[in-house]
Write a protein that holds these residues in place. Structure first.
Motif, PDB file in Angstrom:
ATOM      1  N   CYS A 235       0.845  -1.197   0.000  1.00 25.59           N
ATOM      2  CA  CYS A 235       0.000   0.000   0.000  1.00 25.59           C
ATOM      3  C   CYS A 235       0.872   1.236   0.000  1.00 25.59           C
ATOM      4  O   CYS A 235       0.652   2.191  -0.744  1.00 25.59           O
ATOM      5  CB  CYS A 235      -0.894   0.019   1.235  1.00 25.59           C
ATOM      6  N   CYS A 236       1.886   1.200   0.857  1.00 28.39           N
ATOM      7  CA  CYS A 236       2.810   2.315   0.980  1.00 28.39           C
ATOM      8  C   CYS A 236       3.431   2.651  -0.374  1.00 28.39           C
ATOM      9  O   CYS A 236       3.428   3.806  -0.800  1.00 28.39           O
ATOM     10  CB  CYS A 236       3.898   1.912   1.958  1.00 28.39           C
ATOM     11  N   SER A 237       3.930   1.618  -1.033  1.00 29.84           N
ATOM     12  CA  SER A 237       4.585   1.845  -2.323  1.00 29.84           C
ATOM     13  C   SER A 237       3.604   2.386  -3.339  1.00 29.84           C
ATOM     14  O   SER A 237       3.941   3.252  -4.146  1.00 29.84           O
ATOM     15  CB  SER A 237       5.169   0.534  -2.865  1.00 29.84           C
ATOM     16  N   ALA A 238       2.391   1.858  -3.292  1.00 28.45           N
ATOM     17  CA  ALA A 238       1.414   2.240  -4.303  1.00 28.45           C
ATOM     18  C   ALA A 238       1.049   3.709  -4.181  1.00 28.45           C
ATOM     19  O   ALA A 238       0.772   4.371  -5.178  1.00 28.45           O
ATOM     20  CB  ALA A 238       0.179   1.367  -4.175  1.00 28.45           C
ATOM     21  N   PHE A 239       1.109   4.229  -2.949  1.00 30.66           N
ATOM     22  CA  PHE A 239       0.709   5.619  -2.780  1.00 30.66           C
ATOM     23  C   PHE A 239       1.796   6.609  -3.158  1.00 30.66           C
ATOM     24  O   PHE A 239       1.614   7.798  -3.050  1.00 30.66           O
ATOM     25  CB  PHE A 239       0.218   5.869  -1.346  1.00 30.66           C
ATOM     26  N   GLN A 240       2.908   6.029  -3.614  1.00 28.00           N
ATOM     27  CA  GLN A 240       3.999   6.900  -4.030  1.00 28.00           C
ATOM     28  C   GLN A 240       3.539   7.924  -5.064  1.00 28.00           C
ATOM     29  O   GLN A 240       3.881   9.090  -4.994  1.00 28.00           O
ATOM     30  CB  GLN A 240       5.140   6.060  -4.606  1.00 28.00           C
TER      31      GLN A 240
ATOM     32  N   LEU B 228       0.077  -8.076  -6.031  1.00 28.60           N
ATOM     33  CA  LEU B 228      -1.330  -7.911  -6.387  1.00 28.60           C
ATOM     34  C   LEU B 228      -1.910  -6.622  -5.810  1.00 28.60           C
ATOM     35  O   LEU B 228      -2.429  -5.788  -6.560  1.00 28.60           O
ATOM     36  CB  LEU B 228      -2.105  -9.151  -5.934  1.00 28.60           C
ATOM     37  N   PRO B 229      -1.834  -6.433  -4.476  1.00 30.70           N
ATOM     38  CA  PRO B 229      -2.366  -5.176  -3.931  1.00 30.70           C
ATOM     39  C   PRO B 229      -1.705  -3.960  -4.570  1.00 30.70           C
ATOM     40  O   PRO B 229      -2.380  -2.985  -4.894  1.00 30.70           O
ATOM     41  CB  PRO B 229      -1.998  -5.241  -2.441  1.00 30.70           C
ATOM     42  N   TYR B 230      -0.392  -4.071  -4.773  1.00 29.84           N
ATOM     43  CA  TYR B 230       0.318  -2.927  -5.341  1.00 29.84           C
ATOM     44  C   TYR B 230      -0.220  -2.571  -6.715  1.00 29.84           C
ATOM     45  O   TYR B 230      -0.530  -1.414  -6.998  1.00 29.84           O
ATOM     46  CB  TYR B 230       1.819  -3.244  -5.431  1.00 29.84           C
ATOM     47  N   PHE B 231      -0.375  -3.580  -7.565  1.00 27.94           N
ATOM     48  CA  PHE B 231      -0.854  -3.306  -8.910  1.00 27.94           C
ATOM     49  C   PHE B 231      -2.296  -2.819  -8.914  1.00 27.94           C
ATOM     50  O   PHE B 231      -2.655  -1.941  -9.689  1.00 27.94           O
ATOM     51  CB  PHE B 231      -0.689  -4.537  -9.806  1.00 27.94           C
ATOM     52  N   VAL B 232      -3.085  -3.374  -8.016  1.00 28.41           N
ATOM     53  CA  VAL B 232      -4.483  -2.945  -7.965  1.00 28.41           C
ATOM     54  C   VAL B 232      -4.576  -1.471  -7.579  1.00 28.41           C
ATOM     55  O   VAL B 232      -5.237  -0.670  -8.259  1.00 28.41           O
ATOM     56  CB  VAL B 232      -5.288  -3.828  -6.973  1.00 28.41           C
ATOM     57  N   ILE B 233      -3.865  -1.120  -6.509  1.00 24.37           N
ATOM     58  CA  ILE B 233      -3.957   0.273  -6.046  1.00 24.37           C
ATOM     59  C   ILE B 233      -3.398   1.233  -7.094  1.00 24.37           C
ATOM     60  O   ILE B 233      -4.016   2.257  -7.423  1.00 24.37           O
ATOM     61  CB  ILE B 233      -3.226   0.459  -4.697  1.00 24.37           C
ATOM     62  N   THR B 234      -2.222   0.859  -7.633  1.00 24.97           N
ATOM     63  CA  THR B 234      -1.635   1.727  -8.651  1.00 24.97           C
ATOM     64  C   THR B 234      -2.593   1.888  -9.832  1.00 24.97           C
ATOM     65  O   THR B 234      -2.767   2.994 -10.366  1.00 24.97           O
ATOM     66  CB  THR B 234      -0.300   1.145  -9.152  1.00 24.97           C
ATOM     67  N   SER B 235      -3.207   0.776 -10.220  1.00 26.96           N
ATOM     68  CA  SER B 235      -4.150   0.832 -11.346  1.00 26.96           C
ATOM     69  C   SER B 235      -5.257   1.837 -11.060  1.00 26.96           C
ATOM     70  O   SER B 235      -5.626   2.638 -11.919  1.00 26.96           O
ATOM     71  CB  SER B 235      -4.784  -0.536 -11.598  1.00 26.96           C
ATOM     72  N   ILE B 236      -5.781   1.752  -9.839  1.00 29.02           N
ATOM     73  CA  ILE B 236      -6.894   2.661  -9.510  1.00 29.02           C
ATOM     74  C   ILE B 236      -6.443   4.116  -9.616  1.00 29.02           C
ATOM     75  O   ILE B 236      -7.122   4.954 -10.227  1.00 29.02           O
ATOM     76  CB  ILE B 236      -7.429   2.365  -8.093  1.00 29.02           C
ATOM     77  N   ILE B 237      -5.259   4.379  -9.035  1.00 28.53           N
ATOM     78  CA  ILE B 237      -4.761   5.757  -9.062  1.00 28.53           C
ATOM     79  C   ILE B 237      -4.559   6.230 -10.502  1.00 28.53           C
ATOM     80  O   ILE B 237      -4.972   7.342 -10.876  1.00 28.53           O
ATOM     81  CB  ILE B 237      -3.442   5.870  -8.278  1.00 28.53           C
ATOM     82  N   LEU B 238      -3.949   5.356 -11.302  1.00 31.26           N
ATOM     83  CA  LEU B 238      -3.701   5.716 -12.695  1.00 31.26           C
ATOM     84  C   LEU B 238      -5.016   5.915 -13.453  1.00 31.26           C
ATOM     85  O   LEU B 238      -5.171   6.842 -14.238  1.00 31.26           O
ATOM     86  CB  LEU B 238      -2.861   4.653 -13.398  1.00 31.26           C
ATOM     87  N   TYR B 239      -5.945   5.011 -13.165  1.00 36.97           N
ATOM     88  CA  TYR B 239      -7.239   5.079 -13.853  1.00 36.97           C
ATOM     89  C   TYR B 239      -7.925   6.396 -13.564  1.00 36.97           C
ATOM     90  O   TYR B 239      -8.498   7.031 -14.443  1.00 36.97           O
ATOM     91  CB  TYR B 239      -8.106   3.908 -13.402  1.00 36.97           C
TER      92      TYR B 239
END
Lengths: 583, 598
Positions: A37-42, A152-163
Motif C-alpha cells: 500500500c505504501c509503495s502504491a501511494f507513491q 497484487l495489492p500494489y498493482f491494484v492500487i496503482t491501477s486505480i490511481i492511474l485510472y
C-alpha cells in the motif's frame, strides 16, 4: 487433465504452507501488505509534494512553507523503506518456521512408510528428494506470498490511481507487467525438465565427493592410490552437470532478454502516453513525476518480484509435484488390534520378492513358531533368512500368504500395535551418533531411570559413560565394530518384547565375548519367542529348533540332533565349520 | 586491517583466477552501470526542462527525439542488468566447476587426523557448503559496490559544481551504514559458524528420521516422535540464534539508514533555495530528486547488502585459507599410484605406544614385534584391544606414535606415502562400497585396469555367480548413485572387496575381519586364496573366528593395547593361555559331536 493436476498440486502445497501456525509468517505477510500500500501511494504522494512545491515556487512563497512538502516526501520514503525492509527481515524467521514445519511433515510421513518403500527405486527416490522439494515449497511460499500480499495489492492500487488520472494510463500496467508474466511459463517448462536431468548427476556427484572428502573413504582410497581417479571422475561429472545447468540457464536467460526488449518498448509507449497526458492537461507535473518513478519502480518490482515470485513459483512447481507425490505415498496402516505373542505364530505359504527383482526371495514358506520357542534360521548368504525374519516381524508385507499370531493377521494391524511387543537386532548394526544412553533408550518408551536400563548395560557390558557421544563427528568416540554390535543388542533388549529377532548377533564380536554373549543370548530369549538368524551353527544349537533355508525355501527343520542325523544340508554346513576346531 | 586487505585481495584473486573472462566482463559491466545514472541525470534534466517549457504549447512533436534518447538509456540499463545476471550465472557455474574441484582436491589431501577432529570437520563442511554462491555473490557484491561508488561520485561531482557541500553531507551520512553493514556481515558469518555445529546435529537427526539406513529400526522401535522432539529442540536453538542476529542487524541497519535519509532530505530541502532563486532549473531539480531517490535505494539496499555479502565472503575466504594452511605440510603424492619399487622384507614394532588425541587411554601400550616376509600372521584379541589401531599405524594413517616402526629396517615416518602405498593392500573392517562397475571395483589399486583376475578366486568367492546374474557381466554398474546401478547385499559387497584385496600385487596384505558378513564356508576359501598368493608375501589377518587362525604361521594375541601371547597354533595351545581358553570356548559350541567329526 494436466491443468487439473497442476491445480491440485498448487492447492495442496498452499494448504500446507499457509496453514502454518506462526506469528512470524503472519507478520511477514502483514508487513508485505502494508508495504505494498505504501509503495502504491507513491504516485499520489509525489503528486502532492511536487505540485505543492511547484505552485509554491511560482508564488515565491517563504522558505518555511516550501519545507513542508519536502518533509512530507522524506517522511514518506522513510516509512516506506522501514516497512519494506521489515518485511525483508521477517521473511527470515518466516522461512525458518516453515522449514521446520515441512521437515517435521517429512519426518512424520516417513515414519508411516512401510519398509518396502525403501526397497523400491521409485519411492526411494521420492523419499530422498523430499527434503530438496521442501526447499521448493519454501520458495513457493515466498513467491506466492509476495504475489498475494505485495504485487497484487500494489498493482491494484496503482491501477486505480492511474485510472483516476487517465484511464488510458492503465495500459502502462499491462505493458510492463504482462510480458514478464508470460515469460515465466516458458521458464517453467525449462525448469521442470532440467530437474529430472540434474538429479542423476547430482546424486553421482554427492557420492563421488564422499569418495574424496570423507574419512572412511579416504582411509582406503589413499592406500589404494585411487584418490586421483575419483577426483577425475568427480571433475568430469561436475563438468557435465555444470554444462547442463548452463544450457538450461542460457535458455531461460534468452527468454528473459526477449521479454526485456518487449518491456522496454512498453516503457517507451507508457512514456509517450504520460507526456501526452501531461501536455493535454490530464495530469499535473507532480503526477507525471510520480508516474515516472512509479513505473520505474514497477519495472524493478516486475524484475525482483514477478520474476522471483512467479518464476520461482513455476520453477518450484516441478519439485513440488514430487513433494506432493511423496506425501501421497501409501502409508502402512491397519486395525488397532493387540498382538498376543502367547499364541502360535503361523507362517502360511508366504512368498516375497523385492521390488524390481525377478527372483523370489521367499518361495512359499510355511512355519509354525510356538510361544517361548527359540528358532534358529540358518543357511547360506542370500538364502532368504533375513527376509523371512523381516516378514515375520511384520516389517515386510508378503506378496502372497500370511502370518497369523493366534487369530490376528499380523500385517492387517496398525504399526504401533504390530511392533508393540516385538523387538529385533538387525544385521547392519550401527550406533546412532548420540550418547550411549540415547542409543539404548531410543528403542523404547522407557527411560534410563528404569531398572531395566542397568540390566541391559550389564548384559552388553560396555566400558563407557552414559553420556558419551558415540561418534567422532560430534566430538565423541568411535566404538569398535564389536562394541557397536553390543550397543545394537542393548537397544534390542531394552525394548519390552515378547518376540525377538536377532539377526547375526555376534558377527563382529570377539571369541571370548562371543562365548559369554551366547550364554547371555540364552538369557535374553528365555521367556520369549525368539528367532535367531545366523550362519554360525554353534550359535544355532541354543535354539529349540533349527530351520535350514536355501534359495528362499525351507529345506530342513528340526532339532540339532535330528538334523545332524539326517546327514543333509545342515550336516554338511555344520561339519564344514566344526572341522577346524578338531583335527 | 592488513588481514582484511589480504582477504579482500584473495577474494578478487580467486574470482579472476577461476573465471577470468566472466570476471572481466562483469567488471566492465559494473563500469557501464556506474556511468548510466550520471548520463541519465543530464538528459532527464534537459528533457524535463523542455517538457516544462513546452507544457503550455501542448505540442508533443519536438520531444520525440528526446523520448527516444531516454528510451535508449532506460533500455540499455535494463538490458545490462539482464546481461549481468546471465554472466553472473555463468560465473557461478564456472566457479562451481573449477573452484569446487580445487576445494575437494584440497580436502582430499588433508592429513588423516583432521577427519577425526570435530572442528576441522565443521570447517570442511562450511568450506564446501555452496562455495560457488559464496565466492560469486560476494564478488558481484564487490563490483556493485564499486559501481555504486562510481556513480555516487559522478552525481556528487555534478552536484558539487553547483554546491560543493553536498558531497560532504552525503559521504558523512553513508559512514554509519558502511560500518554497520560491515559488522553485520561478520556477525552473520560468526553466527553461522556457531550454528554449523548444531545444524550438523539436527541434520543428522533428520537423516535418522528419513534415511533408508535407519528404516528397519525406525519402523520397529517407532522412535520417530521422540527423535522429532530432539530435532525440534536443536532446530529451535539454531533458529533462535539466527533470528536474533538478524533482528539486531535489522535494527542497526535501519538506524543507520535514517542518517542517509535525513541527509538526502536535507539536500533536497536545501536545493529548494537555488531553485527558488532560479539558479537551477526545475528539470534539474526534479532529475536530482529522482537520482537521489534511486541512489538512496541503491545505497540503503545495495550498500548494506553488498557490504554484508562482501564481508561474509571475506570471512569465507579466510576459512579457505585456514583449510589450506592445514595442508601446509601436505605430501603432494598422497594417493597416487607409484612404482612398485620394492617388496616388504620385514616389519618391526619397537616399543610402540599410541594414544588418540583428546583421550587418556593408551590404545597401544609399548608393543614390540617382528614380522617377516613369506609368512602369514593372525592378530586376535578382544574388541578394542588395539588390533585395528596397529593396522592404521602400519599404513601410515597416524604418525604421532611413540617408539619405532621399522619397515625393511627404515622408520615408517621417513617413507613417502607413494613409496609405501603400492606395496600394501588392505581390506578394512569398514571397507568402502565403491560404486563403480563390478570389474573396476575388483581391480582398484591395480596398475593394469584390464588385467584378468584369477578365475579360481572368482569361483571360490562365488563372484562369477554374481557376475553371471547380470546381463552386463563385469561391466554392471554398482550402487544407487549411477543410472542403472544395481544394489548388492553386504555379503556380495564383501566378496568383491575381498577379491580386490587378495588379487592385489602388493606384497603386504592386511585383512581386518574379512568374512564378517559371509558364510563360514568362505573362510576356508579365503585361506586357499591366501595360499595361492606369492610365497614371498606377508599377510596379516585379524579375525575373531579362531578356527581360521590355525593355518597361519604365527598368531599374535592382544589384550588392552598389549601383546600378551605370540606363537604358532600348537605352541599357543600348549601354553594353555588366553588363546587356548578362547579356542576351547569356541570349540565347545561344536563339542558334543567331537567324536563324530572327521
Amino acid at each position: 487433465m494436466k491443468t487439473k493436476k497442476w491445480f491440485k498440486t498448487i492447492i495442496s502445497v498452499s494448504k500446507i504452507v499457509f496453514t502454518t501456525n506462526s506469528i512470524w509468517m503472519a507478520g511477514y505477510c502483514g508487513a508485505m501488505l502494508i508495504s505494498a500500500c505504501c509503495s502504491a501511494f507513491q504516485v499520489s504522494i509525489m503528486n502532492d509534494s511536487i505540485d505543492g512545491l511547484m505552485s509554491l515556487i511560482s508564488e515565491k512563497a517563504a522558505i518555511m512553507n516550501l519545507m513542508k512538502p519536502v518533509l512530507l516526501l522524506i517522511t514518506y520514503f522513510i516509512a516506506n523503506e522501514v516497512i519494506f525492509s521489515l518485511a525483508g527481515f521477517l521473511s527470515i524467521p518466516a522461512g525458518i518456521m516453515l522449514e521446520n514445519k515441512l521437515y517435521s511433515l517429512i519426518h512424520d510421513k516417513t515414519k508411516r512408510l512401510n519398509l518396502v518403500c525403501f526397497e523400491k527405486r521409485e519411492s526411494l527416490e521420492l523419499i530422498e528428494k523430499a527434503k530438496l522439494s521442501a526447499e521448493s515449497a519454501i520458495n513457493y511460499f515466498y513467491a506466492s506470498a509476495s504475489i498475494l500480499f505485495f504485487s497484487l495489492p500494489y498493482f491494484v492500487i496503482t491501477s486505480i490511481i492511474l485510472y483516476k488520472a487517465r484511464p488510458l494510463l492503465l495500459v502502462a500496467i499491462f505493458l510492463v507487467f504482462l510480458p514478464q508474466a508470460f515469460a515465466q511459463i516458458g521458464r517453467k517448462r525449462i525448469a521442470s525438465q532440467t530437474i529430472d536431468d540434474f538429479v542423476p548427476y547430482l546424486r553421482r556427484e554427492q557420492y563421488l565427493k564422499k569418495e574424496i572428502t570423507e574419512q572412511a573413504y579416504l582411509k582406503e582410497n589413499r592406500l589404494l592410490g585411487i584418490v586421483p581417479k575419483f577426483r577425475n571422475m568427480y571433475k568430469e561429472n561436475l563438468y557435465s552437470h555444470c554444462m547442463l545447468e548452463w544450457e538450461s540457464k542460457k535458455a531461460a536467460c534468452t527468454i528473459q532478454i526477449l521479454v526485456k526488449i518487449i518491456t522496454v518498448i512498453g516503457y517507451l509507449i507508457v512514456f509517450y502516453i504520460s507526456i501526452d497526458s501531461l501536455l493535454s492537461n490530464y495530469i499535473t507535473v507532480g503526477t507525471f513525476a510520480g508516474i515516472f518513478s512509479a513505473i520505474y519502480r514497477m519495472l524493478d518490482f516486475s524484475e525482483e518480484f514477478v520474476r522471483e515470485s512467479i518464476g520461482g513459483l513455476f520453477e518450484s512447481y516441478g519439485t513440488m509435484e514430487k513433494f506432493i507425490a511423496f506425501l501421497d505415498l501409501k502409508e502402512d496402516s491397519g486395525e488397532d488390534v493387540t498382538i498376543d505373542y502367547d499364541k502360535d505364530i503361523e507362517v502360511r505359504e508366504i512368498s516375497f520378492s523385492y521390488p524390481e527383482q525377478g527372483k523370489k526371495a521367499l518361495d512359499s514358506v510355511s512355519l509354525t513358531i510356538h510361544p517361548n520357542e527359540t528358532i534358529a534360521l540358518v543357511g547360506k548368504n542370500g538364502s532368504g533368512k533375513t527376509t523371512l525374519a523381516r516378514v515375520i516381524l511384520g516389517l515386510l508385507h508378503p506378496t502372497s500368504g500370511n502370518v497369523k499370531v493366534g487369530k490376528v493377521n499380523l500385517h492387517d494391524t496398525c504399526p504401533s500395535k504390530r511392533y508393540q511387543l516385538s523387538s529385533a537386532m538387525f544385521q547392519n548394526y550401527f550406533c546412532y551418533k548420540i550418547s550411549l544412553k540415547g542409543n539404548i533408550v531410543i528403542s523404547s518408551e522407557r527411560t534410563s531411570e528404569d531398572e531395566e536400563y542397568q540390566k541391559v548395560k550389564e548384559i552388553i557390558d560396555i566400558d563407557c559413560l552414559d553420556e558419551q557421544i558415540l561418534s567422532k563427528d560430534f566430538g565423541g568416540i568411535e566404538l569398535s565394530g564389536g562394541n557397536k554390535q553390543r550397543v545394537a543388542m542393548g537397544r534390542a533388549i531394552f525394548k519390552e518384547s515378547r518376540f525377538i529377532v536377532l539377526d547375526e548377533p555376534t558377527a563382529a564380536i570377539d571369541p571370548l565375548e562371543e562365548n559369554i554373549l551366547y550364554s547371555r543370548i540364552r538369557e535374553i530369549v528365555e521367556g520369549k519367542t525368539a528367532v535367531i538368524v545366523t550362519h554360525r551353527l554353534g550359535l544355532a544349537k541354543i535354539a529349540d529348533r533349527i530351520v535350514v533355508m536355501d534359495e528362499g525355501r525351507i529345506v530342513e527343520h528340526g532339532t540339532h540332533e535330528e538334523l545332524y542325523s539326517q546327514m543333509g544340508e545342515y550336516y554338511r554346513l555344520y561339519n564344514s565349520q566344526a572341522k577346524w576346531y578338531f583335527n | 586491517m592488513s588481514y582484511k586487505i589480504k582477504n579482500f585481495c584473495k577474494l578478487v584473486a580467486i574470482a579472476y583466477h577461476y573465471d577470468f573472462i566472466d570476471a572481466i566482463v562483469l567488471s566492465l559491466f559494473s563500469i557501464i552501470q556506474a556511468v548510466i545514472p550520471i548520463v541519465k541525470i543530464y538528459y532527464y534534466s534537459r528533457f524535463i526542462d523542455t517538457v516544462l517549457l513546452g507544457y503550455e504549447s501542448g505540442n508533443i512533436t519536438p520531444f520525440l527525439p528526446q523520448i527516444f534518447v531516454i528510451g535508449i538509456l532506460v533500455g540499455t540499463n535494463l538490458f545490462f542488468v539482464e546481461l549481468e545476471k546471465i554472466i553472473t550465472q555463468r560465473m557461478r557455474i564456472q566457479i562451481q566447476r573449477s573452484f569446487n574441484s580445487m576445494l575437494t582436491n584440497e580436502i582430499s589431501e588433508l592429513p588423516y587426523s583432521e577427519f577425526e577432529n570435530q572442528e576441522s570437520l565443521d570447517l570442511i563442511h562450511r568450506c564446501q557448503d555452496k562455495a560457488q554462491d559464496k565466492i560469486c555473490y560476494s564478488f558481484r557484491a564487490l563490483l556493485r559496490l564499486v559501481s555504486m561508488m562510481m556513480s555516487l561520485a559522478g552525481i556528487m561531482y555534478s552536484l558539487s559544481l553547483r554546491a560543493w557541500w553536498i558531497v560532504g553531507v552525503v559521504i558523512f551520512a553513508c559512514v554509519p551504514t558502511v560500518i554497520v553493514s560491515e559488522r553485520a556481515g561478520k556477525a552473520d558469518y560468526k553466527v553461522n559458524q556457531y550454528i554449523t555445529g548444531i545444524k550438523r546435529k539436527y541434520e543428522y537427526l533428520s537423516s535418522v528420521l528419513c534415511d533408508r539406513e535407519y528404516a528397519e529400526e525406525r519402523n520397529l522401535f517407532q522412535y520417530s516422535d521422540n527423535q522429532q522432539q530432539y530435532y525440534n529442540e536443536q532446530y529451535c536453538e539454531a533458529s533462535k540464534r539466527r533470528i536474533g542476529v538478524n533482528a539486531r542487524i535489522f535494527i542497526k541497519n535501519k538506524v543507520s539508514m535514517l542518517c542517509v535519509f535525513v541527509a538526502f532530505g536535507f539536500i533536497i530541502g536545501v536545493l529548494v533555495m537555488p531553485l527558488n532563486m532560479g539558479l537551477i532549473t526545475g528539470g534539474y531539480f526534479v532529475s536530482i530528486i529522482d537520482a537521489l531517490l534511486n541512489l538512496n535505494y541503491r545505497v540503503v539496499w545495495g550498500l548494506s547488502e553488498g557490504i554484508k555479502l562482501l564481508s561474509s565472503g571475506m570471512e569465507y575466504v579466510n576459512e579457505i585459507q585456514l583449510l589450506q594452511n592445514k595442508n601446509i605440510n601436505k605430501n603432494k603424492s598422497f594417493g597416487t599410484i607409484g612404482k612398485r619399487f620394492q617388496e616388504i622384507e620385514t616389519i618391526e614394532f619397537i616399543n610402540v605406544s599410541y594414544m588418540y588425541p583428546n583421550s587418556e587411554n593408551m590404545v597401544l601400550d609399548n608393543i614390540s614385534f617382528y614380522l617377516k616376509k613369506g609368512k602369514r600372521y593372525a592378530f586376535v584379541g578382544e574388541n578394542g584391544a588395539g588390533k585395528s589401531t596397529i593396522i592404521k599405524l602400519l599404513v601410515g594413517l597416524y604418525s604421532n606414535y611413540t617408539g619405532q616402526i621399522l619397515i625393511n629396517g627404515i622408520e615408517l615416518r621417513e617413507y613417502k606415502s607413494d613409496e609405501l602405498n603400492p606395496i600394501v593392500s588392505v581390506l578394512f573392517q569398514d571397507y568402502v562400497q565403491h560404486e563403480l562397475s563390478i570389474g573396476e571395483m575388483m581391480r582398484l589399486g591395480q596398475l593394469d585396469q584390464e588385467c584378468s583376475l584369477d578365475t579360481e578366486l572368482l569361483h571360490d568367492f562365488e563372484v562369477d555367480k554374481i557376475i553371471e546374474g547380470f546381463s552386463q557381466g563385469e561391466k554392471t554398474k554398482l550402487g544407487r548413485s549411477q543410472i542403472g546401478g544395481v544394489q548388492l547385499s553386504n555379503g556380495q559387497w564383501q566378496k568383491l572387496a575381498m577379491v580386490r584385496a587378495v588379487s592385489s600385487q602388493a606384497s603386504l596384505l592386511i585383512m581386518d575381519e574379512p568374512t564378517s558378513s559371509l558364510d563360514p564356508s568362505m573362510e576356508e576359501k579365503m585361506f586357499n586364496a591366501l595360499q595361492r598368493r606369492s610365497k614371498s608375501d606377508l599377510s596379516i589377518l585379524i579375525c575373531h573366528r579362531l578356527a581360521m587362525t590355525k593355518m597361519v604361521d604365527e598368531i599374535l594375541v592382544f589384550e588392552s593395547g598389549k601383546l600378551i601371547e605370540k606363537g604358532t597354533y600348537d605352541e599357543l595351545m600348549k601354553q594353555q593361555g588366553i588363546y587356548y581358553k578362547m579356542f576351547i570356548q569356541q570349540r565347545s559350541w561344536y563339542c558334543d559331536e567331537n567324536k563324530e567329526v572327521v
